[in-house]
Design an enzyme around this catalytic site. Structure first.
Site, PDB file in Angstrom:
ATOM      1  N   HIS A  99      -8.209  13.599   4.469  1.00 14.61           N
ATOM      2  CA  HIS A  99      -9.284  14.544   4.747  1.00 14.61           C
ATOM      3  C   HIS A  99     -10.057  14.107   5.990  1.00 14.61           C
ATOM      4  O   HIS A  99     -10.167  12.910   6.285  1.00 14.61           O
ATOM      5  CB  HIS A  99     -10.271  14.615   3.573  1.00 14.61           C
ATOM      6  CG  HIS A  99      -9.712  15.249   2.337  1.00 14.61           C
ATOM      7  ND1 HIS A  99      -8.523  15.930   2.297  1.00 14.61           N
ATOM      8  CD2 HIS A  99     -10.228  15.305   1.071  1.00 14.61           C
ATOM      9  CE1 HIS A  99      -8.322  16.376   1.065  1.00 14.61           C
ATOM     10  NE2 HIS A  99      -9.336  16.013   0.307  1.00 14.61           N
ATOM     11  N   CYS A 116     -13.355  12.949  -3.620  1.00 15.72           N
ATOM     12  CA  CYS A 116     -12.674  12.329  -2.477  1.00 15.72           C
ATOM     13  C   CYS A 116     -13.435  12.519  -1.161  1.00 15.72           C
ATOM     14  O   CYS A 116     -13.641  11.562  -0.406  1.00 15.72           O
ATOM     15  CB  CYS A 116     -11.250  12.853  -2.371  1.00 15.72           C
ATOM     16  SG  CYS A 116     -11.094  14.647  -2.422  1.00 15.72           S
TER      17      CYS A 116
END
Length: 335
Positions: free
Chosen positions: A242, A129
């Site tokens: 994130h 990710c």
């Protein structure tokens, strides 16, 4: 329009459920949807296109007749079922790390190296990710001049650790407000009102497995086999999305203006020049959608060929579920 048979391996997990949602949003032409999970989850029902679909137990015979299988399971289960998926003639798009470094398996971010997906032998790997979000932010610059090295610090949301990560942060925040006991099981120490600069397993070079993914996967995706990356991965008390601080060095000097133009023109990326007077994105700005936001592009003061930037992206969507669905969409469009 031709319709396709699609299975979701791990359909009841957070990423699997997000895959179902993204398939609907992207109007993927689905004939049969086959949600698969462990025996424990078999028999439950999930919503898809306004109807209830029953979850089936995953077995070696579950993939017959499927055109695509999207994997949202951990490495052991992915390795367990991959041979059966390939034997059934389906294309397996795997979100685990089981096949990411296999030279026979393309590792794909569609906007960056989408053509690699067509050179598959039945398996395509979805990258990590943080790697996806970071490389989306810098890929436009890499087209202006190849990237020699990067220094990255990731600030990773607790949902990256699954539903247990979210629950642990929520429980700890509640306990802090009432003076209750702080319990940690998912993370090695308290995450509420704290940060943890360690994600993954420690390697011999004192970096973690999560930190090494940025270099190892970045080399394959950007087609830069000598790319060097120093990365520090930090878990932060953020629910979703994130963030990454990146300093990169290019072969030739790339000006701020050139970098900004490259970012603006790169599909799937938004250059943040103003959000309510801010020149930077935050996790809340980028959650529940697929665009990677980039801001604070500036010269690196330690290297004439360096640039520094900040980026944010939803790791459940673009960092996992949406990237896999986008790979499938690209294959369908070619078909």
């Amino acid at each position: 329009m031709k319709k396709f048979n699609v299975a979701i391996l791990g359909a009841t997990g957070a990423v699997g459920r997000e895959m179902l949602k993204v398939i609907e949003e992207y109007n993927i032409p689905v004939n049969e949807l086959r949600p698969l999970a462990s025996a424990k989850s078999a028999g439950t029902e999930i919503d898809f296109q306004g109807r209830k679909v029953k979850v089936m137990e995953a077995t070696d015979d579950s993939f017959e007749g499927m055109d695509f299988v999207l994997g949202a399971v951990q490495n052991p289960m992915s390795k367990r079922f991959a041979p059966a998926i390939v034997k059934a003639g389906a294309v397996y798009i795997d979100n685990s790390s089981a096949f990411r470094m296999d030279p026979e398996v393309p590792l794909v971010v569609p906007e960056i190296n989408g053509e690699d997906a067509f050179n598959n032998k039945g398996i395509i790997a979805n990258p990590n990710c943080s790697t996806i979000i970071t490389l989306m932010a810098v890929a436009g610059i890499a087209k202006v001049s190849p990237i020699k090295n990067m220094i990255a610090c990731t600030y990773q949301a607790v949902s990256g650790a699954g539903i247990n990560g979210l629950t642990e942060l929520e429980d700890q925040m509640k306990a802090l407000t009432v003076g209750g006991e702080i319990v940690h099981k998912t993370f090695p120490t308290q995450i509420a009102a704290n940060v943890i600069p360690f994600i993954g397993d420690l390697k011999d070079n004192l970096y973690t497995s999560e930190e090494m993914k940025m270099q190892n996967e970045g080399r394959r995706i950007l087609h830069l086999p000598e790319l060097l990356v120093t990365c520090t991965c930090v878990r932060v008390p953020v629910m979703r999305s994130h963030s990454i601080s990146v300093t990169l060095r290019t072969e030739r000097k790339v000006s701020i203006e050139e970098a900004n133009e490259a970012i603006r023109g790169f599909d799937g990326v938004r250059l943040i020049e103003d959000i309510d007077g801010r020149c930077y994105p935050t996790p809340l700005d980028t959650s529940n959608q697929d665009i990677v936001y980039v801001g604070r592009v500036r010269d690196d003061l330690t290297d004439d060929h360096g640039l520094t930037l900040w980026c944010c992206g939803d790791q459940v969507r673009k960092g996992a579920a949406s990237n896999a669905v986008q790979i499938m969409k690209k294959l369908i469009e070619r078909a």
